[in-house]
Design an enzyme around this catalytic site. Structure first.
Site, short mmCIF file in Angstrom:
data_model
loop_
_atom_site.label_atom_id
_atom_site.label_comp_id
_atom_site.label_asym_id
_atom_site.label_seq_id
_atom_site.Cartn_x
_atom_site.Cartn_y
_atom_site.Cartn_z
N ASP A 111 31.81 44.99 43.80
CA ASP A 111 32.59 46.42 43.78
C ASP A 111 33.43 46.41 45.19
O ASP A 111 32.61 46.67 45.95
CB ASP A 111 31.77 47.43 43.38
CG ASP A 111 32.54 48.48 42.82
OD1 ASP A 111 33.75 48.88 43.01
OD2 ASP A 111 32.04 49.40 42.24
N ASP A 112 34.57 46.39 45.03
CA ASP A 112 35.58 46.57 46.31
C ASP A 112 35.03 45.59 47.42
O ASP A 112 35.06 45.94 48.52
CB ASP A 112 35.09 48.14 46.83
CG ASP A 112 35.46 49.25 46.09
OD1 ASP A 112 36.13 49.04 45.12
OD2 ASP A 112 35.26 50.35 46.40
N CYS A 146 39.19 50.35 40.37
CA CYS A 146 37.91 49.88 39.68
C CYS A 146 38.22 49.78 38.32
O CYS A 146 38.21 48.86 37.52
CB CYS A 146 36.80 50.75 40.02
SG CYS A 146 36.37 50.86 41.82
N ASP A 187 36.26 43.44 41.38
CA ASP A 187 37.12 44.15 40.72
C ASP A 187 38.55 44.47 41.45
O ASP A 187 39.73 44.35 40.84
CB ASP A 187 36.39 45.46 40.13
CG ASP A 187 36.02 46.30 41.32
OD1 ASP A 187 36.07 45.79 42.48
OD2 ASP A 187 35.47 47.33 40.93
N ASN A 188 38.33 44.70 42.91
CA ASN A 188 39.58 44.94 43.76
C ASN A 188 39.16 44.82 45.17
O ASN A 188 37.67 44.45 45.30
CB ASN A 188 40.39 46.37 43.49
CG ASN A 188 39.06 47.30 43.57
OD1 ASN A 188 38.54 47.96 42.35
ND2 ASN A 188 38.73 47.87 44.59
#
Length: 559
Positions: free
Chosen positions: A34-35, A73, A342-343
């Protein structure tokens, strides 16, 4: 003795005969962080995640040009699960209202066509999901109405008062189609004190490391499922969706001091306030005084960087246990492992302290490292690119689906298994990013660019009387806490709405972004200007810009 040998031989034959017939299809594991930005991944991989390097990077292929099509997200994850752009999904941001995250429209439409469903129904795979799903998952009620007004709207400034039954409908009991084992986190990434949907039953967790730390829970429940499937002879698809490195980045106790003394990368665009016609957040918007981040804010960014690295150590532990277990059970060589995020995430780039959502390299680039049968080993592939919407069709290809089967599903992404195996592929050179900005955190007037009531005090702290994204020592629950000043960390605004055209081909890497609500344009030659310091749109004629606007329109209509 001869009788004993014969008896043992007969017993062994019986044991082998009793084993289930192993499906020849390979296992597939998706590790979704995540991130985690690829812009800083070189440090994470080689230095700060040595077990990722050992088990996946050195045994697999790294896609140099890997991107998310939406740098936030919930939309990105929706695209990963379905292989489609957000404009085809109706999931525009993290809120459940205007953003469409975990809405009834999603649940009753695009969600049904997720990768687990196709692997299960078409390829005979057993499937498991553990960890963060979508930011507003689990906030709905059993009858499909909103669980609560604030949770459902995620505190957006839009505050829709009608159609609430259509905005936040995924309850804890909801298990998306296709998943045999469902361990879905309610809400956004956290590490302690959360509720989990354990196959549709609410399971409340506290703050005990051994029982509750989410990264470890994702690891352990995924391992249990893998072992059970290997014992039964079933090929499996496992998604391990860990919270790291999402803020607040609570590390496991044994890793909390790992990154002591480190500071966020001082890239050439770190804390650079730009005055070159670019969009509001990277220009005069967040840097009204024209000076970027002060020392207080920079110290916060450094603290978060250290915490992120600390939290990622548990992801490295997860990778190690996955690989070791698979090797012990004789399945490692028959298993694809995909590592991605995700990003991305910025840490002070262009004076914007933290978060994602921007059309810059720190936010849109993500790691993509893959090992498995037939994949090249210890190579970096830069001949083409990969998108998050390519993951679902690629996973289908890994499972043995034919080109016709993949085409019949209607993915908007393309399978890149051939690129991973050979280092070459044929695909169009142009693709798009898209993002729909939101006004949130009660900051409507500020985020609409009306800053008449906003002032910066002598310490350059943001103050507008509405607690607009304020940060302080209370932000974190585990050491090291931050003892600095309170300051603003506005992360989005409605004018941060854009569509970008990206072109990658031999010797060329170019990006043109159109900000649809305010008319700004940004263009960058990423070969000459990888840190996006020179906005070429300033020197473009109207006709030249019109050409790119037309290309963007064509891409949107095509997809």
């Amino acid at each position: 003795m001869l009788k004993l040998v014969l008896l043992l031989s007969c017993c062994l034959d019986a044991i082998i005969a009793a084993r289930p017939t192993r499906n020849p299809n390979p296992n597939i594991i998706l590790i979704l962080t995540d991130d985690q930005s690829d812009a800083f991944m070189r440090d994470y991989d080689a230095v700060h995640q040595p077990l990722l390097s050992k088990h996946i990077t050195e045994r697999g292929a790294t896609i140099k040009n890997s991107f998310t099509t939406t740098a936030v997200c919930c939309p990105s994850r929706s695209s990963i699960y379905t292989g489609k752009y957000i404009s085809s999904l109706g999931v525009h941001n993290n809120s459940a209202g205007s953003g469409g995250c975990a809405s009834l429209e999603w649940q009753n439409g695009p969600e049904k066509n997720n990768i687990a469903h196709f692997l299960s129904s078409m390829m005979g795979y057993k499937t498991s999901f553990a960890g963060k799903y979508l930011n507003n998952y689990g906030f709905g009620s059993k009858n499909g109405t909103a669980f609560s007004y604030p949770q459902c709207l995620n505190a957006t400034a839009n505050m829709e008062s009608v159609g609430m039954e259509n905005t936040c409908a995924s309850p804890v009991e909801h298990i998306p189609q296709g998943w045999d084992n469902w361990q879905g986190l309610v809400g956004n990434s956290v590490y302690y004190n959360y509720t989990l949907s354990n196959n549709g039953i609410a399971e409340v967790h506290g703050d005990d490391y051994h029982a509750d730390y989410l990264t470890d829970l994702v690891k352990n429940r995924s391992l249990t499922f893998m072992k059970d499937m290997i014992a039964s002879g079933s090929p499996f698809f496992v998604t391990a969706s860990v919270p790291a490195a999402h803020e607040n980045a609570d590390a496991a106790p044994q890793h909390q001091g790992y990154a002591d003394g480190l500071v966020a990368p001082r890239t050439p665009n770190y804390n650079r306030v730009m005055d070159d016609g670019r969009h509001w957040m990277a220009g005069e918007g967040l840097n009204v005084d024209g000076k970027g981040m002060n020392e207080s804010v920079a110290s916060f960014v450094d603290l978060l960087y250290r915490r992120r690295l600390n939290a990622l150590q548990s992801v490295d532990d997860l990778i190690d246990e996955f690989a070791t277990t698979l090797e012990d059970l004789g399945e490692l060589d028959n298993t694809f492992i995909i590592y991605t995020s995700d990003n991305g995430y910025h840490l002070g780039q262009f004076g914007i302290p933290i978060d994602k959502r921007q059309a810059y390299e720190s936010d849109v680039r993500v790691p993509l490292i893959v090992k498995g049968p037939g994949i090249q080993q210890n190579v970096t592939i830069d001949a083409s690119y990969a998108l998050n919407i390519d993951l679902a069709p690629t996973i289908m290809a890994m499972a043995g689906a034919t080109e016709d089967q993949i085409a019949s599903i209607g993915f908007e992404g393309k399978p890149i298994l051939g690129l991973l195996q050979t280092g070459t592929t044929e695909r169009e050179s142009e693709f798009m990013f898209e993002y729909n900005g939101e006004a949130w955190d009660g900051c409507a007037s500020y985020l609409a660019n009306d800053i008449s009531g906003v002032y910066f005090d002598t310490d350059k702290k943001f103050a507008d009387g509405v607690q607009c994204g304020l940060r302080g020592a209370w932000s974190y629950s585990t050491p090291p806490v931050w003892e600095g000043e309170t300051w603003s960390s506005v992360q989005d605004n409605v004018n941060n709405t854009y569509t970008c055209l990206r072109r990658i081909e031999a010797g060329d890497d170019f990006q043109f972004c159109a900000f649809t609500l305010t008319g700004e344009a940004e263009a960058y030659d990423l070969v000459k200007d990888p840190y996006q310091l020179n906005n070429l749109a300033n020197d473009m004629s109207d006709d030249e810009k019109s050409t790119y606007y037309a290309k963007i329109k064509a891409l949107r209509e095509k997809n």
